[in-house]
Design an enzyme around this catalytic site. Sequence first.
Site, PDB file in Angstrom:
ATOM      1  N   ASP A  52       0.816  -1.206   0.000  1.00 62.88           N
ATOM      2  CA  ASP A  52       0.000   0.000   0.000  1.00 62.88           C
ATOM      3  C   ASP A  52       0.859   1.269   0.000  1.00 62.88           C
ATOM      4  OD1 ASP A  52      -2.114  -1.701   0.043  1.00 62.88           O
ATOM      5  OD2 ASP A  52      -2.714  -1.310   2.110  1.00 62.88           O
ATOM      6  N   THR A 163      -9.424   2.257   6.654  1.00 70.26           N
ATOM      7  CA  THR A 163      -8.803   1.024   7.149  1.00 70.26           C
ATOM      8  C   THR A 163      -7.318   1.218   7.460  1.00 70.26           C
ATOM      9  OG1 THR A 163      -8.518   0.349   4.839  1.00 70.26           O
ATOM     10  CG2 THR A 163     -10.415  -0.551   6.020  1.00 70.26           C
ATOM     11  N   ALA A 164      -6.878   2.476   7.479  1.00 65.87           N
ATOM     12  CA  ALA A 164      -5.469   2.767   7.765  1.00 65.87           C
ATOM     13  C   ALA A 164      -5.331   3.362   9.175  1.00 65.87           C
ATOM     14  CB  ALA A 164      -4.908   3.695   6.686  1.00 65.87           C
ATOM     15  N   TYR A 165      -4.698   4.508   9.291  1.00 64.92           N
ATOM     16  CA  TYR A 165      -4.425   5.108  10.599  1.00 64.92           C
ATOM     17  C   TYR A 165      -5.710   5.372  11.388  1.00 64.92           C
ATOM     18  CZ  TYR A 165      -2.018   8.271  13.907  1.00 64.92           C
ATOM     19  OH  TYR A 165      -1.496   8.880  15.017  1.00 64.92           O
TER      20      TYR A 165
END
Length: 267
Positions: A52, A163-165
């Site tokens: 990613d 769906t990241a940080y």
Amino acid sequence: MIKLSIIYNEDKEDAIKIYKELLKYLKSKKEFEVLDDKNISQAEYIVVIGGDGTLLRGFKKIKDKKVKIIAINSGTLGYLTEIRKDGYKKIFENILKGKINIEERYFFTVKIGKKKYNALNEVFLTKDNIKRNIVSSEIYVDDKFLGKFKGDGVIIATPTGSTAYSLSAGGPIVTPELKLFLITPIAPHNLNTRPIILSGDVKIVLTLVGPSEFGIVNVDGHTHNKINIEDKVEISYSKESLKIVLPDDRNYYNVLREKLKWGENLC
């Protein structure tokens, strides 16, 4: 002739191996022309090989957002890079047949002073120094005051970045085809300060306020800007979108369970 360019993670052996195999495969097909970095603007497709992070770095290089992205995962998680390394040939076969499964991902335009950036995942404000106790900020939505945030910072994410940080900070998961703002406080001092979702049609202005003197603005994990008190960070959705080529049988909810183990019993 279908023109494409390739971006790959030069620090990862798996990515280098896939790049060499792919280059050999494409050269065996007369229908494809592989362009060098200088001519990336002429490409109809850009192939990204890595994880990613590689896609996010490649996103900064892509000036024409009409180009289609083929993201091949060479690592383990690869939430954005969904094409498996053993399945990329089918993608190119489908391109030759005119069968392409494309999903649009919406992204932010971020203005900090005279500088402009694009953010596919998120923008976040944090302390400029780990020794500082908190960072204080205010958020305005279409010139209307939303609230004051005190804590380690605040994240403003796209659904792609949900769906990241933002997820790690307690934010919700949002399906990526939507155009929304996710505002997620980072370790807030006020227990009533919780994540909130806003329409993507608004403009958000984030400002640093006292007692904070300085803060750091991070765009997609790569761009750092030091801001002073009352400096403005303006965030709105771009009129463009990123086009990502997906496998034919791709099911978002399968990806959610496979990659993030969502809903599974981990014990």
